[in-house]
Motif scaffolding. Structure first.
Motif, PDB file in Angstrom:
ATOM      1  N   ARG A 137       0.857  -1.181   0.000  1.00  0.00           N
ATOM      2  CA  ARG A 137       0.000   0.000   0.000  1.00  0.00           C
ATOM      3  C   ARG A 137       0.891   1.229   0.000  1.00  0.00           C
ATOM      4  N   HIS A 187      -5.203   3.931  -1.718  1.00  0.00           N
ATOM      5  CA  HIS A 187      -6.550   4.393  -1.357  1.00  0.00           C
ATOM      6  C   HIS A 187      -6.361   5.803  -0.855  1.00  0.00           C
ATOM      7  N   SER A 190     -12.145   8.960   0.982  1.00  0.00           N
ATOM      8  CA  SER A 190     -13.514   8.499   0.797  1.00  0.00           C
ATOM      9  C   SER A 190     -14.406   9.687   0.431  1.00  0.00           C
ATOM     10  N   GLY A 225      -8.032   0.920  -4.741  1.00  0.00           N
ATOM     11  CA  GLY A 225      -8.829   1.253  -3.557  1.00  0.00           C
ATOM     12  C   GLY A 225     -10.262   1.615  -3.884  1.00  0.00           C
ATOM     13  N   GLU A 265     -11.838  -1.267  -4.417  1.00  0.00           N
ATOM     14  CA  GLU A 265     -12.413  -1.597  -3.099  1.00  0.00           C
ATOM     15  C   GLU A 265     -13.482  -0.569  -2.778  1.00  0.00           C
TER      16      GLU A 265
END
Ligand code: LLP
Length: 386
Positions: A137, A187, A190, A225, A265
């Motif tokens: 990651r 990632h 959000s 991500g 993801e």
């Protein structure tokens, strides 16, 4: 669409509860599969967004993979029927026993967040005579332009391996015989609604993909991500996120090498819009400067507004006629001033017993609920319940 006809169903239930619209969830999943399928992309559902058993079953039935962030989530995914070969396991602080669970079940890949974690996984895998597949990651230092509490890809965040550590990482990997590097993982945050953020991510992924190739590491997997945002303001107009534009961005800007797989993801984009928190008005307080609606749901049931000042649409399900609107602060019953869902919301005059829906609460709602104030455990109802 949360139809006012649902009132009859809701009135029979004890509030508060989460209501999940199965039809919308299934249509959302079909859209994900259709759009991702165009490019052969692999989608893992991020269990952290919602691990309600029944909801998980519905997700699993559409053949998605799983993205887990704890040993218990790995076990839950397996129990639900997700294939181990489609489970990825992320997290900045995986404990030894959690790593063991993932090793024993031979999951698809560990998303590894530090050199030290690589060494620990190697050690535990070698004790079990297993080879752990790992994706590094990498923290790409891309600004997700979202709330700072849900931004993860910047240098100052605790997540991931920094680009300047990669050289050391490769040297370490050469010495570790029980881990196999299969890819790189990212990632950046959000609730990302600006696709330009994902374009910038692609640019970074491309650079790093080349960087590894130049050093003789061919990567099977690029895992980009999750993070695709949803429309909290108009959940009925945009009940299904624009997956077409999202996946197309990656198809267009990500430079895949031959046979390289691209993995995603997604959590929020899949489950947020199908869930609403249904609550009853307990009291209405009229003040000189403010009017309050006090609900029987609070931050214990849906923490996002208190934690991130997140906006959720407040929809009146009962009590609306052809009357004037009044501004209300919509609050919960918990003994905390931050227990407020929304301020100055124009609503029709409301009375005790009216039903209110807090919309777009299917992601990070039920899973983040708590028993603070010794509240009852939150209930849930599915649209296909009898
Ligand atoms: N992959 C990784 C490594 C993650 O950290 C996350 C979310 C996801 C995937 C899924 O992201 P999504 O597609 O749902 O945006 N509780 C916060 C959100 C925290 C997100 C944490 N990581 C909220 O209520 O907004």
């Amino acid at each position: 669409m949360l139809d006012n006809n649902l009132i009859k169903v809701f009135e029979k239930q004890q509030t508060p509860f989460y209501y999940y619209d199965v039809d919308l969830l299934e249509r959302t999943l079909d859209a994900v599969n259709h759009e991702a399928g165009k490019y052969g992309f692999h989608v893992h559902y991020a269990l952290k967004a919602n691990f309600n058993d029944r909801l998980l079953k519905l997700v699993q039935a559409k053949n998605l993979g799983a993205d887990c962030v704890s040993g218990n989530e790995v076990l839950k995914a397996l129990e639900t029927g997700f294939d181990a070969s489609k489970i990825v396991f992320a997290g900045v602080g995986k404990s030894d026993s959690e790593i063991d669970i993932a090793l024993e079940n031979e999951i698809f890949s560990f998303n590894v967040e530090s050199i030290q974690e690589l060494e620990v996984i190697n050690q535990l895998a070698s004790e079990k005579k297993k080879i752990a597949r790992v994706a590094l990651r990498i923290n790409p230092n891309v600004d997700a332009q979202t709330h700072h509490y849900i931004t993860t890809g910047l240098d100052e965040n605790k997540f991931g391996i920094k680009v300047w550590e990669l050289e050391d990482c490769i040297t370490t990997l050469k010495e570790l015989s029980s881990v196999k590097l299969i890819g790189i993982h990212f990632h950046v945050g959000s609730q990302i609604t600006d696709l330009k953020v994902f374009r910038s991510l692609c640019v970074k992924v491309n650079e790093l993909n080349n960087w590894f190739e130049e050093r003789g590491h061919y990567l099977d997997v690029l895992n980009v991500g999750g993070g695709l945002g949803i429309d909290y303001h108009d959940p009925d107009k945009n009940s299904i996120p624009n997956f077409a534009a999202y996946f197309e961005t990656f198809d267009q800007f990500l430079e895949r090498k031959p046979n390289q797989e691209v993995h995603f993801e997604l959590g929020r984009a899949i489950v947020a819009q199908c869930g609403s928190l249904i609550s009853k008005v307990l009291y209405v307080k009229k003040g000189i400067k403010k009017n309050f609606i006090i609900l029987d749901a609070g931050m214990t049931e849906l923490m996002r507004p208190a934690l991130y000042q997140a906006y959720h649409k407040v929809q009146q399900l009962s009590g609306n006629g052809n009357r004037e609107r009044i501004n209300y602060d919509v609050v919960g019953p918990i003994c905390e001033s931050s227990d407020c869902f929304a301020k100055e919301v124009p609503l029709f005059e409301t009375k005790r017993g009216d039903l209110i829906a807090i919309r777009s609460a299917g992601a990070y709602g039920e899973v983040m609920s708590s028993r603070y104030n010794l509240r009852d455990e939150i209930r849930y109802v599915f649209s296909n319940d009898n």
